[in-house]
Design a protein around this motif. Sequence first.
Motif, mmCIF file in Angstrom:
data_model
loop_
_atom_site.group_PDB
_atom_site.id
_atom_site.type_symbol
_atom_site.label_atom_id
_atom_site.label_comp_id
_atom_site.label_asym_id
_atom_site.label_seq_id
_atom_site.Cartn_x
_atom_site.Cartn_y
_atom_site.Cartn_z
ATOM 1 N N MET A 37 6.707 0.562 -2.862
ATOM 2 C CA MET A 37 5.282 0.505 -2.536
ATOM 3 C C MET A 37 4.422 0.353 -3.780
ATOM 4 O O MET A 37 4.858 0.655 -4.897
ATOM 5 N N LEU A 38 3.193 -0.087 -3.550
ATOM 6 C CA LEU A 38 2.152 -0.081 -4.571
ATOM 7 C C LEU A 38 1.198 1.055 -4.253
ATOM 8 O O LEU A 38 1.034 1.436 -3.093
ATOM 9 N N HIS A 39 0.583 1.613 -5.295
ATOM 10 C CA HIS A 39 -0.258 2.802 -5.110
ATOM 11 C C HIS A 39 -1.686 2.521 -5.567
ATOM 12 O O HIS A 39 -1.900 1.803 -6.544
ATOM 13 N N GLN B 82 0.458 -0.999 -9.275
ATOM 14 C CA GLN B 82 -0.909 -0.797 -8.803
ATOM 15 C C GLN B 82 -1.198 -1.665 -7.571
ATOM 16 O O GLN B 82 -0.862 -2.839 -7.522
ATOM 17 N N MET B 83 -1.851 -1.053 -6.603
ATOM 18 C CA MET B 83 -2.302 -1.752 -5.405
ATOM 19 C C MET B 83 -3.451 -2.705 -5.756
ATOM 20 O O MET B 83 -4.022 -2.652 -6.849
ATOM 21 N N PHE C 212 -2.152 4.093 -9.335
ATOM 22 C CA PHE C 212 -0.828 4.143 -9.938
ATOM 23 C C PHE C 212 -0.858 4.766 -11.325
ATOM 24 O O PHE C 212 0.072 5.496 -11.713
ATOM 25 N N ARG D 241 6.522 9.426 -8.737
ATOM 26 C CA ARG D 241 6.651 8.037 -8.321
ATOM 27 C C ARG D 241 7.918 7.747 -7.530
ATOM 28 O O ARG D 241 8.015 6.683 -6.904
ATOM 29 N N TYR E 171 7.041 4.263 -5.857
ATOM 30 C CA TYR E 171 5.838 3.507 -6.206
ATOM 31 C C TYR E 171 6.130 2.763 -7.504
ATOM 32 O O TYR E 171 6.522 3.369 -8.503
ATOM 33 N N CYS F 274 11.915 6.518 -1.482
ATOM 34 C CA CYS F 274 10.557 6.003 -1.665
ATOM 35 C C CYS F 274 10.250 5.860 -3.151
ATOM 36 O O CYS F 274 10.607 6.734 -3.948
ATOM 37 N N LEU G 14 -0.630 8.538 -11.171
ATOM 38 C CA LEU G 14 0.424 9.066 -10.310
ATOM 39 C C LEU G 14 1.531 9.698 -11.149
ATOM 40 O O LEU G 14 2.078 9.075 -12.066
ATOM 41 N N SER H 89 0.846 -1.198 0.000
ATOM 42 C CA SER H 89 0.000 0.000 0.000
ATOM 43 C C SER H 89 0.878 1.244 0.000
ATOM 44 O O SER H 89 2.104 1.150 0.056
ATOM 45 N N SER H 90 0.233 2.402 -0.035
ATOM 46 C CA SER H 90 0.949 3.669 -0.182
ATOM 47 C C SER H 90 1.054 4.400 1.150
ATOM 48 O O SER H 90 0.515 3.963 2.174
#
Length: 399
Positions: A38-40, A63-64, A43, A49, A60, A58, A46, A9-10
Motif C-alpha cells: 500500500m501507499l500511505h 507516499q500516496m 508516509f 510500515r 506501506y 501488510c 509513518l 491508499s492505506s
Amino acid sequence: MRIVFLCTSSLDYPSPRGRWLPLARYLARAGHEPHLLMLHPTFDRLRRRRFVIEGVHCAYVGQMHVYGLPGERRHFSASELAAVSLRGALALALATVRLRPDVIHVAKPQPINGLAGVLAAQSGGALYVDCDDYEAEANRFGSAWQQRVVAWWEDQLPRMARGVSVNTRFLYNRLHRLGIPEQRLRYVPNGVDIERCEPHDARRVRALRAALGLTDNPTAVYLGAISAVAHGVHLLIDAWTLLRERMPSARLVIIGDGDDRPALMTYARMRGLQQTVIWAGRVPAEAAPVWLAVGDCSVDPVDDTPAAAARSPLKIVESMAAGVPVVTGDVGDRRDMLGCNAGLIVSPGDPHALADGIATLLSDSARRARLARGARARAERYRWDRLAEVWQTLYEISA
C-alpha cells in the motif's frame, strides 16, 4: 499461492480496510500467502510500515497521491503529483518483484498501481485487476488531462489482465461491453464479517446514545465518507431539512470524515440544523457496528449517476449485519442488496422521497423491527467467507 494486492491508499480508507483486507484474510485461511502492498497518506511520518493481520502481510512502501487523511488532505501540484506518482509506482513494482508472486492483483485500475502491476508482471506473476468504482467518474481531478489518464488506465488495464473482479453488475456489464469475455470476469460485491458486527452490547449502545444526547429521539445514522459529490451527503442534508418540519425530535448522526465536511457543516447550519444533526467525525472501524446500532435506521443517500451505479456500498452490508434497516435510492445493485425485507428503496436524487422513506421507518417501530430481522438475514448473502470462494475461482483462469 503467493498473492500480492497493489493498493494506492492505506487501511484508513474504505476499500483497503473493507474489501481487500477481509478478502485477503480469507485467502490466508484457505492456505494462500496474501500480501497487501500500500501507499500511505503520511508516509514520511509513518513508523510502523510492516505488520501482519491474521495471516495477511501488510506493507506501506511509499507516499500516496495526496498528503494527509480525509478532512485534512493537501493536494500536490501537477509537478509534485507526477513525481510522487512515479515514485509510488516504482516502489510498488519493486516490492512486488522482490516477493516473486504467483498473482499480482491490482486493487483499482488506476495509473500508479496499474503501472506497478504491469511492470512487475514482466518478471513473473499473473496480472489481475479489481474494479470497485467508476474511477474516472467518481473522483475529483485537478485538470481534464488527469481525468483522461485515469480513464485510459480504467479502460485498458482490464484488457491486459488475465482476470477481472468487479463489485457491481454495472461494472461487470461495462467491462463486458469493452470486450472483456465473461469467463474472465467475476462478480464479487462488497461483503461483511458477520461475526464482527453482532451481537451488540446493548449497554454500550445505550451509553453511546446517552453521550450523544439521544434519549427518546428517533435517530437515523449515516456512516461513510463525507462527500457532496460521491456520497450524497448534500442530498441527505436537504432531506433532513424537510424531515425536521415533520419530526422535530428526530436526530441525524453523521459518522465519518472527508474533504467536504466543513462546507457541508456550514450548509447544514445555514438550514438551521445545528440542534438536529450530530457530526460524530471519524470512528475506529471496529466501533462501526455500535455506532450503526445507535440509529433506528441508516441512510445511503444517492443520486442516479453512473458513479453511484458502480458502487457497492459497504455502509449497506454493514448496516444489515448490524440489524439496522437501510433507506437508499434505486440505483445500481441497491434494490437487490436490500431485497424485500431489509429496508426501503426510494427514488434517487429526490430529497422529498428520501425524507419520506426516513420518516416512514422512524415513525413505525413494528415495521422497523421486521426489517431489522430481515436485514440480519439478508446480510448472510454477503458474508466474506462465501464471497472469497467466488474470488478464488478468478485465479483458476488459464492464460
